[in-house]
Design a protein around this motif. Structure first.
Motif, PDB file in Angstrom:
ATOM      1  N   ARG A  11      -5.748 -11.224  -2.701  1.00 53.65           N
ATOM      2  CA  ARG A  11      -5.131 -10.996  -4.012  1.00 53.65           C
ATOM      3  C   ARG A  11      -6.172 -10.662  -5.059  1.00 53.65           C
ATOM      4  O   ARG A  11      -6.023  -9.711  -5.837  1.00 53.65           O
ATOM      5  N   GLU A  12      -7.254 -11.436  -5.097  1.00 50.85           N
ATOM      6  CA  GLU A  12      -8.297 -11.198  -6.084  1.00 50.85           C
ATOM      7  C   GLU A  12      -8.993  -9.866  -5.843  1.00 50.85           C
ATOM      8  O   GLU A  12      -9.368  -9.164  -6.793  1.00 50.85           O
ATOM      9  N   LEU A  13      -9.169  -9.515  -4.567  1.00 44.83           N
ATOM     10  CA  LEU A  13      -9.756  -8.204  -4.261  1.00 44.83           C
ATOM     11  C   LEU A  13      -8.879  -7.083  -4.795  1.00 44.83           C
ATOM     12  O   LEU A  13      -9.357  -6.109  -5.389  1.00 44.83           O
ATOM     13  N   ALA A  14      -7.555  -7.213  -4.581  1.00 46.77           N
ATOM     14  CA  ALA A  14      -6.633  -6.167  -5.023  1.00 46.77           C
ATOM     15  C   ALA A  14      -6.641  -6.017  -6.536  1.00 46.77           C
ATOM     16  O   ALA A  14      -6.468  -4.905  -7.069  1.00 46.77           O
ATOM     17  N   MET A  15      -6.860  -7.106  -7.244  1.00 46.31           N
ATOM     18  CA  MET A  15      -6.810  -7.076  -8.705  1.00 46.31           C
ATOM     19  C   MET A  15      -8.169  -6.809  -9.333  1.00 46.31           C
ATOM     20  O   MET A  15      -8.278  -6.671 -10.559  1.00 46.31           O
ATOM     21  N   SER A  16      -9.207  -6.736  -8.519  1.00 46.83           N
ATOM     22  CA  SER A  16     -10.555  -6.521  -9.033  1.00 46.83           C
ATOM     23  C   SER A  16     -10.757  -5.063  -9.416  1.00 46.83           C
ATOM     24  O   SER A  16     -10.420  -4.147  -8.655  1.00 46.83           O
ATOM     25  N   GLU A  17     -11.330  -4.828 -10.576  1.00 51.22           N
ATOM     26  CA  GLU A  17     -11.631  -3.461 -11.013  1.00 51.22           C
ATOM     27  C   GLU A  17     -12.774  -2.857 -10.209  1.00 51.22           C
ATOM     28  O   GLU A  17     -12.945  -1.629 -10.199  1.00 51.22           O
ATOM     29  N   ASP A  18     -13.539  -3.699  -9.549  1.00 49.95           N
ATOM     30  CA  ASP A  18     -14.686  -3.207  -8.783  1.00 49.95           C
ATOM     31  C   ASP A  18     -14.316  -2.824  -7.354  1.00 49.95           C
ATOM     32  O   ASP A  18     -15.197  -2.387  -6.588  1.00 49.95           O
TER      33      ASP A  18
ATOM     34  N   PRO B 161     -13.576  -0.703  -4.411  1.00 50.49           N
ATOM     35  CA  PRO B 161     -13.736   0.746  -4.197  1.00 50.49           C
ATOM     36  C   PRO B 161     -12.464   1.375  -3.641  1.00 50.49           C
ATOM     37  O   PRO B 161     -11.637   0.706  -3.025  1.00 50.49           O
ATOM     38  N   LYS B 162     -12.329   2.658  -3.857  1.00 45.82           N
ATOM     39  CA  LYS B 162     -11.151   3.398  -3.408  1.00 45.82           C
ATOM     40  C   LYS B 162     -11.002   3.322  -1.892  1.00 45.82           C
ATOM     41  O   LYS B 162      -9.890   3.284  -1.366  1.00 45.82           O
ATOM     42  N   GLU B 163     -12.126   3.308  -1.209  1.00 47.15           N
ATOM     43  CA  GLU B 163     -12.081   3.288   0.256  1.00 47.15           C
ATOM     44  C   GLU B 163     -11.478   2.005   0.815  1.00 47.15           C
ATOM     45  O   GLU B 163     -11.058   1.971   1.979  1.00 47.15           O
ATOM     46  N   ALA B 164     -11.437   0.935   0.014  1.00 46.32           N
ATOM     47  CA  ALA B 164     -10.918  -0.350   0.503  1.00 46.32           C
ATOM     48  C   ALA B 164      -9.421  -0.520   0.259  1.00 46.32           C
ATOM     49  O   ALA B 164      -8.821  -1.486   0.760  1.00 46.32           O
ATOM     50  N   LEU B 165      -8.794   0.368  -0.518  1.00 43.66           N
ATOM     51  CA  LEU B 165      -7.394   0.197  -0.896  1.00 43.66           C
ATOM     52  C   LEU B 165      -6.481   0.090   0.317  1.00 43.66           C
ATOM     53  O   LEU B 165      -5.611  -0.787   0.393  1.00 43.66           O
ATOM     54  N   LYS B 166      -6.650   0.990   1.282  1.00 41.41           N
ATOM     55  CA  LYS B 166      -5.755   0.987   2.437  1.00 41.41           C
ATOM     56  C   LYS B 166      -5.836  -0.332   3.181  1.00 41.41           C
ATOM     57  O   LYS B 166      -4.813  -0.912   3.591  1.00 41.41           O
ATOM     58  N   THR B 167      -7.053  -0.843   3.359  1.00 38.14           N
ATOM     59  CA  THR B 167      -7.225  -2.098   4.095  1.00 38.14           C
ATOM     60  C   THR B 167      -6.592  -3.257   3.345  1.00 38.14           C
ATOM     61  O   THR B 167      -5.911  -4.114   3.952  1.00 38.14           O
ATOM     62  N   VAL B 168      -6.797  -3.318   2.027  1.00 36.13           N
ATOM     63  CA  VAL B 168      -6.231  -4.406   1.233  1.00 36.13           C
ATOM     64  C   VAL B 168      -4.704  -4.355   1.261  1.00 36.13           C
ATOM     65  O   VAL B 168      -4.037  -5.392   1.420  1.00 36.13           O
ATOM     66  N   ILE B 169      -4.161  -3.146   1.133  1.00 34.30           N
ATOM     67  CA  ILE B 169      -2.701  -3.004   1.148  1.00 34.30           C
ATOM     68  C   ILE B 169      -2.130  -3.436   2.483  1.00 34.30           C
ATOM     69  O   ILE B 169      -1.114  -4.142   2.559  1.00 34.30           O
TER      70      ILE B 169
ATOM     71  N   LEU C 151      -2.301  -2.641  -7.670  1.00 29.20           N
ATOM     72  CA  LEU C 151      -2.373  -1.751  -6.518  1.00 29.20           C
ATOM     73  C   LEU C 151      -1.625  -0.441  -6.769  1.00 29.20           C
ATOM     74  O   LEU C 151      -2.121   0.640  -6.435  1.00 29.20           O
ATOM     75  N   LEU C 152      -0.443  -0.533  -7.349  1.00 24.64           N
ATOM     76  CA  LEU C 152       0.312   0.695  -7.619  1.00 24.64           C
ATOM     77  C   LEU C 152      -0.386   1.559  -8.663  1.00 24.64           C
ATOM     78  O   LEU C 152      -0.338   2.797  -8.599  1.00 24.64           O
ATOM     79  N   ALA C 153      -1.051   0.923  -9.620  1.00 24.48           N
ATOM     80  CA  ALA C 153      -1.739   1.689 -10.652  1.00 24.48           C
ATOM     81  C   ALA C 153      -2.915   2.472 -10.082  1.00 24.48           C
ATOM     82  O   ALA C 153      -3.295   3.515 -10.635  1.00 24.48           O
TER      83      ALA C 153
ATOM     84  N   ARG D  52       2.425   7.512   1.067  1.00 24.00           N
ATOM     85  CA  ARG D  52       2.716   6.553   2.135  1.00 24.00           C
ATOM     86  C   ARG D  52       2.325   5.143   1.719  1.00 24.00           C
ATOM     87  O   ARG D  52       3.055   4.186   1.960  1.00 24.00           O
ATOM     88  N   LEU D  53       1.179   5.021   1.076  1.00 28.39           N
ATOM     89  CA  LEU D  53       0.726   3.694   0.656  1.00 28.39           C
ATOM     90  C   LEU D  53       1.606   3.145  -0.469  1.00 28.39           C
ATOM     91  O   LEU D  53       1.938   1.957  -0.503  1.00 28.39           O
TER      92      LEU D  53
END
Length: 595
Positions: A11-18, A20-28, A60-62, A68-69
């Motif tokens: 949750r904290e990773l998803a909400m962190s401004e830091d 990276p774009k490459e991690a979005l898919k994994t977090v989702i 995450l949506l922002a 697909r994601l």
């Protein structure tokens, strides 16, 4: 499959401004994959996952643009969350197809999308997908924070005019379509007689709710080529009633204005005249089952005149012609005897008399209404058994509570004489038709005319001239407590007179009579045998029947079994008296008692 204890970290990773774009898919994927263990689905852990995802969803949506994601995230959001995200622009019209793949459209989503000028057209396109009863909610719930908004919060933007017009059109369309083809719904013959009598109630509640928001457009909409007739019907049915209700609500507010003595009408005379084509419901003139539909149409017209009294003058000829046509088509003055179980019979006769008194100028029809009133059963007027507390209250608030005219109103049994008074007030009603009824009225009804009617002078004089025999009482069954009964030479005879009175045939008064008899210490078994069994056994203390049943059944196993079988009656079953129940416990009819 991630460890359930790491969901707060995800949750904290998803909400962190830091992040990276490459991690979005994994977090989702981590937050959207159901929680599993080696033994299968983990309910508790999945609840933690859902809580973490709900908190992270806006962030995450922002940050996610891939369809697909975004679709993977949207499927996990509830309606309230999606509406809030659409309102702030995080969810857009482009996400609607993904949302609709998993849930139906709802009013909150339409309102939220339409807050953004570029999405109003897309929001309007969703209106046909809403259930008919939810369309108006798009405007009604436009500001979801209207009750919780603080002074520092910015107000909600106004409803876009194009959205308002689209919702208004969608709400008026069902009534406009019904008026073009006003056939009853399939299967309406199978519903109860009560529902049949009210089957023509014009709906349009959502349509009126929208019209009430734009009174400045009423004149324009009443002349609309498509929706004009629907608007006219709604204005005639609701405008004045709503205006009066709103005025009363304002008057009830401690800081509100007082209710005006003569409030201004909601409809101007010009607008009222514009609605006259719809006044007499011409669209319903040829409906099937005219005995029902004509009666209902007549009552609907009468209610419109009661709400808009100016119609009685503006459309007098139109109303008179419509009343005559409906009476003829529906054969409304053809008498049919009351059928057992028809609890609406008296109400139909009374409503017809009241409606004709208001609408008709035909002497024959008005005389026929008088004749129908004469054939109704006379009222059963009961003075309840004294109660120290109740009497103390009534003596202070209503000193005349025990007068016959006041007692007549307790159970609305004054409606017959009230309808007769209305007929007498119609100048077209033959005086002889009214006078013929007066001699057959209950003494309490004559008292009501003298004290409360306020009819024309000739009517009051004719009622006052009805001779009353010196030995005749006021027609009131006066229930007494045991102290008063004890002063009578034969208390048991008084109880029997109550049971023999017409009051035991009236659904609203018979329970009072039965209760007074059962609770009296002067009652006998003969009294109880005449009372319905469920009154004695189920509506009073067990001690009332305990000794009687012990003596009657004694040591007979067969009688006790028969008693248990006989006591399976339901409140809707045919009534049997307590005496009939006791007699049914014996193999042969009882010789000593009759009931």
């Amino acid at each position: 499959m991630v460890n359930a204890r790491t969901y707060p970290l995800w949750r904290e990773l998803a909400m962190s401004e830091d992040l990276p774009k490459e991690a979005l898919k994994t977090v989702i994927e981590a937050l959207c994959t159901p929680a599993m263990t080696s033994d299968g689905f983990d309910v508790k852990a999945d609840r933690w996952r859902e809580e973490a995802l709900k908190a992270a969803l806006p962030a995450l949506l922002a940050r996610t643009s891939a369809k697909r994601l975004r679709g993977r995230l949207l499927v996990h959001a509830d309606e309230k969350t999606l509406a809030a995200l659409a309102s702030d622009g995080t969810v857009t019209a482009a996400d609607v197809p993904a949302i609709l793949r998993h849930r139906r459209a709802w009013a909150g989503l339409v309102s939220a999308l339409a807050r953004h000028p570029g999405q109003v057209e897309a929001a309007i396109a969703l209106l046909p997908r809403l259930p008919e009863h939810e369309v108006e909610q798009v405007v009604r719930d436009w500001d979801p924070d209207r009750y919780t908004r603080t002074k520092d919060t910015a107000p909600a933007p106004p409803v876009p005019p194009e959205l308002f017009d689209a919702v208004l059109e969608a709400c008026l369309t069902p009534l406009a379509a019904y008026l073009l083809q006003p056939e009853p719904e399939e299967g309406w013959e199978a519903v109860s007689a009560f529902s049949k009598d009210w089957s023509l109630e014009l709906g349009g509640r959502a349509g009126w709710a929208m019209l009430a928001r734009c009174p400045e457009r009423w004149a324009q909409l009443a002349a609309h080529p498509t929706f004009g007739a629907a608007v006219q019907h709604l204005l005639l049915d609701h405008a004045e009633t709503q205006a009066l209700e709103d005025a009363r609500l304002r008057a009830a507010d401690p800081d509100g204005e007082a209710l005006p003595v003569d409030p201004a009408p909601a409809l101007s005379e010009a607008l009222l005249r514009a609605c006259l084509p719809a006044l007499c419901l011409p669209e319903l003139a040829d409906l099937p089952n005219p005995q029902v539909t004509a009666r209902r149409t007549l009552h609907h017209i009468a209610n419109r005149v009661r709400s808009n009294p100016r119609l009685a003058v503006l459309a007098a000829d139109q109303l008179h012609a419509a009343a005559d046509a409906l009476v003829t088509r529906g054969q409304l003055l053809t008498w049919s005897d009351k059928q057992e179980g028809d609890h609406e019979f008296d109400g139909r006769v009374l409503r017809l008399a009241e409606d004709l008194a208001l609408l008709s100028a035909n002497p024959d029809n008005l005389a026929g209404a008088c004749a129908q009133l004469a054939r109704l059963d006379p009222p059963a007027v009961v003075s309840p058994k004294p109660s120290r507390t109740l009497n103390r209250v009534l003596d202070n608030t209503d000193p005349d509570h025990d007068r016959p005219a006041r007692l007549l109103e307790r159970h609305y049994e004054h409606r017959r004489v009230q309808a007769l008074t209305a007929l007498a007030a119609n100048p077209h009603t033959p005086h002889a038709a009214v006078a013929d009824i007066l001699g057959g009225l209950h003494p309490a009804e004559l008292a009501w005319i003298a004290e409360k009617a306020g009819g024309p002078d000739w009517f009051l004089a004719a009622a006052a001239a009805i001779p009353v025999p010196e030995d005749e009482d006021d027609g009131v069954v006066r229930l007494m407590d045991d102290d008063e009964l004890g002063k009578h030479p034969d208390p048991a005879a008084v109880l029997q007179s109550w049971l023999d009175s017409p009051a035991t045939g009236e659904i609203l008064s018979r329970s009072e009579v039965y209760r007074a008899v059962v609770k009296s210490r002067y009652r006998t078994l003969e009294h109880l045998r005449q009372i319905p069994a469920d009154e004695v056994l189920a509506r009073h203390e067990p001690e009332v029947a305990l000794t009687i049943l012990l003596d009657h059944c004694g040591r007979s196993t067969r009688r006790w079994e028969a008693l248990a079988a006989a006591m399976t009656f339901d409140c809707n079953d045919e009534k049997i008296t307590f005496g009939q129940l006791l007699d049914s416990l014996d193999p042969a009819p009882a010789q000593a008692h009759t009931s």
